[in-house]
Structure formats: C-alpha cells, structure tokens
Write an enzyme that holds these catalytic residues in place. Sequence first.
Site, mmCIF file in Angstrom:
data_model
loop_
_atom_site.group_PDB
_atom_site.id
_atom_site.type_symbol
_atom_site.label_atom_id
_atom_site.label_comp_id
_atom_site.label_asym_id
_atom_site.label_seq_id
_atom_site.Cartn_x
_atom_site.Cartn_y
_atom_site.Cartn_z
ATOM 1 C CG ASP A 233 -18.412 -38.594 32.769
ATOM 2 O OD1 ASP A 233 -17.340 -39.206 32.745
ATOM 3 O OD2 ASP A 233 -19.007 -38.322 33.836
ATOM 4 C CB CYS A 271 -23.664 -19.877 21.755
ATOM 5 S SG CYS A 271 -24.485 -21.408 22.208
ATOM 6 C CB CYS A 273 -27.760 -23.036 22.458
ATOM 7 S SG CYS A 273 -27.878 -21.775 23.744
ATOM 8 C CB CYS A 276 -27.121 -17.970 22.501
ATOM 9 S SG CYS A 276 -26.086 -18.358 23.926
ATOM 10 C CG HIS A 302 -25.040 -21.260 26.861
ATOM 11 N ND1 HIS A 302 -24.704 -20.807 25.606
ATOM 12 C CD2 HIS A 302 -23.926 -21.107 27.630
ATOM 13 C CE1 HIS A 302 -23.458 -20.371 25.611
ATOM 14 N NE2 HIS A 302 -22.960 -20.541 26.831
HETATM 15 ZN ZN ZN Z 1 -25.871 -20.669 23.883
#
Ligand code: ZN
Length: 334
Positions: A233, A271, A273, A276, A302
């Site tokens: 974490d 990526c 996400c 992106c 992201h």
């Molecule tokens: Zn991303």
Amino acid sequence: MPVGTQGAVKAVLQNQLEEIDAKIILANTYHLFLRPGDELIKSAGGLHKFINWNRPILTDSGGFQVYSLADIRKITDEGVHFSSHLDGSKHFITPERCIDIQNNLGADIIMQFDECTPYGADLEQSISAMNRTLRWLDRCFKHHKNENQILFPIVQGNVFKDLRLTSLKETLPYAKCGFGIGGLSVGEPKKTMYEILDFMYPNYPADKARYLMGVGSPDCLIEGVYRGIDMFDCVLATRIARNGTAFTSKGKVVVKNSVYKEDFSKLDDECDCYTCKNYTKSYLRHLINAGEISGGILLSIHNLRYLIKLMKNMREAIINGETLRSLERNFIKL
Ligand code: ZN
Ligand code: GUN
C-alpha cells in the site's frame, strides 16, 4: 492497495476504483477513530456500507500513524497516550481498544497495534519496540473475537537482521492468513530494505500472504515481489498524481513540464485507463497548471491503474513461469 486514509481514496470515486480493477483498499484506524468516529461508522452499518465499497478493505491499526501524526504524550506497555493532530484532544489507545475500534469499522483485514521505530533507532530501542509489538500481538489476538475479520500480525525489528528473524519467528504462529512487514520504507536506503527482505525470505511460510507496509514505487513493487512480497500500500501514486506526476511504461512523466505543452499524444500508449483512452498530455498539463481538480482526478486514476496493472502482469508472469527480471525490462523503465 490504493490508500483511502479517511475512507476515501483521494480524488478517486468508488466506481472509478472498480473500473481500474482495484480489488481491495486500505483505510486508517487512527484517522477514522478521530473523525467521524468508529461508533458512528458502526451505526452506519460499518465502513463498507458507510463508504459504499463492496469489495475488501484493510484497516491499518494506527500503530504507525499515531507516531507519525499525533503528539505522543506517553508510550507504556499498557498503550499510547496521545493528542489528536486535528484538535489536540487527548486519547489513550491500548491494543484491546485498537481491536475494538477496528471491529467497529468492520474491515475484512485488520492489523495488530504495533510500535514502529524510525530509521536510525538504535539496537536497544529496536529490541524494546519489537518485544512490545510481540506482547501487544498476543493481547490483540486474545481480544479479537470477530471471525469475519482476519487479524494480521506485524513483523518489526528495524534494520537489524537478527531482530527481524526473531520477530518473524515469534510472529508467525499468530499469522492465520497473512502478516505485515512494518518498520521499512521509513527513510532507510532502498538497498537496506532489499537486504532485509532477502534475509527474511527463506523463512516465510508458502501459504501466508506477505504484506510490505507503506511501499511503494513501481521499482519497489517489482523488487518486493522478487523477494516474495504479495501485498503493498502506498500514498505515493495518488499523492504525486495530484502534483502532476504520472508513472508510465516509459518512466515518470512530469506533465507540468513545458515539453508537453503541445504534446497531443496519450499519457501512456500501453495503458487502458479512462485518462489514457480519452485525454492528451497537453490537456492534462493544462488542467494541472490551471489548478483544475479534474487534473488530479485523471492522473490519480491513471497512476493507480498503472500499479494495479503492474501487479497483474507480475502475477501472470509468475503463473506462466516467466522471470520477473524480463518483466521489469518490459514494463518499467526506471
Ligand atoms: Zn492510463
Ligand atoms: N505502515 C507503514 N509501516 C507501518 C508499520 O510499521 N506499522 C503499521 N501499523 N503501519 C505501517
């Protein structure tokens, strides 16, 4: 685990966490005890219900935050007297009280109350904190009655290898499902942390999850997994995101930099996400520089996705019998 200290991952909503495939989040007992209070959260139906998160939650015990944030009045074997960093109010937390609070919060994984020493603590101080952590471990376990919550013990011992080994061996009988490794990433050189992990590695049981607390950066995740760690974490991903820095498959990108002013390419072509898929570096740079909160939101989504994908790639590499070193070359440029 994305960090949601106060029951919220900073700048990221729960539906967005689900979308990036976050499987578990961390929350902090110390903060939630002080505000809004564990009794309130219990009366709301527990933390999952209160924050509308149906997936697992881990709560850290406060055994670290109380040292880093609160004004400590006195530590005894009985517990810790401290004043709140919010309003100066005085509190006394014992291992039993810490378990009661975490029972009220209702996370799936809860952590023992421990004493974490700073980097630079001498041998005597480190022995004392390690032994107190072991005594507190026994009290936490004796007090913990809720079978729906798994209690993780925490290994301490600072940078002293023999202490780490003693702490690990004394701690393992209490590890039902997994255990935390605390007191690392507190200012020591990375090389020192890796040496301690290398040293402990041969002594881990194969069937207990190993959680390296408060770590970390993409390189530390890879080096940690390489040394047998399963869980991490860290606030780093979301903290640097709000500051305008992104982890990418080509290394760190400081989107504030003027080189990105007219860069209409994606933040990271590898990526998947939301950020992106939909926005350019130029726009993200503009948002951060203009102080728009959506800049912090988009970069946080992201960065978390980057780390979650990195862990997923490592899991798959292990399952497929690939080496992590080859993965390191493929997935991260440091
Ligand atoms: Zn991303
Ligand atoms: N988070 C990072 N390090 C530690 C630690 O040593 N103990 C606890 N409880 N939490 C941590």
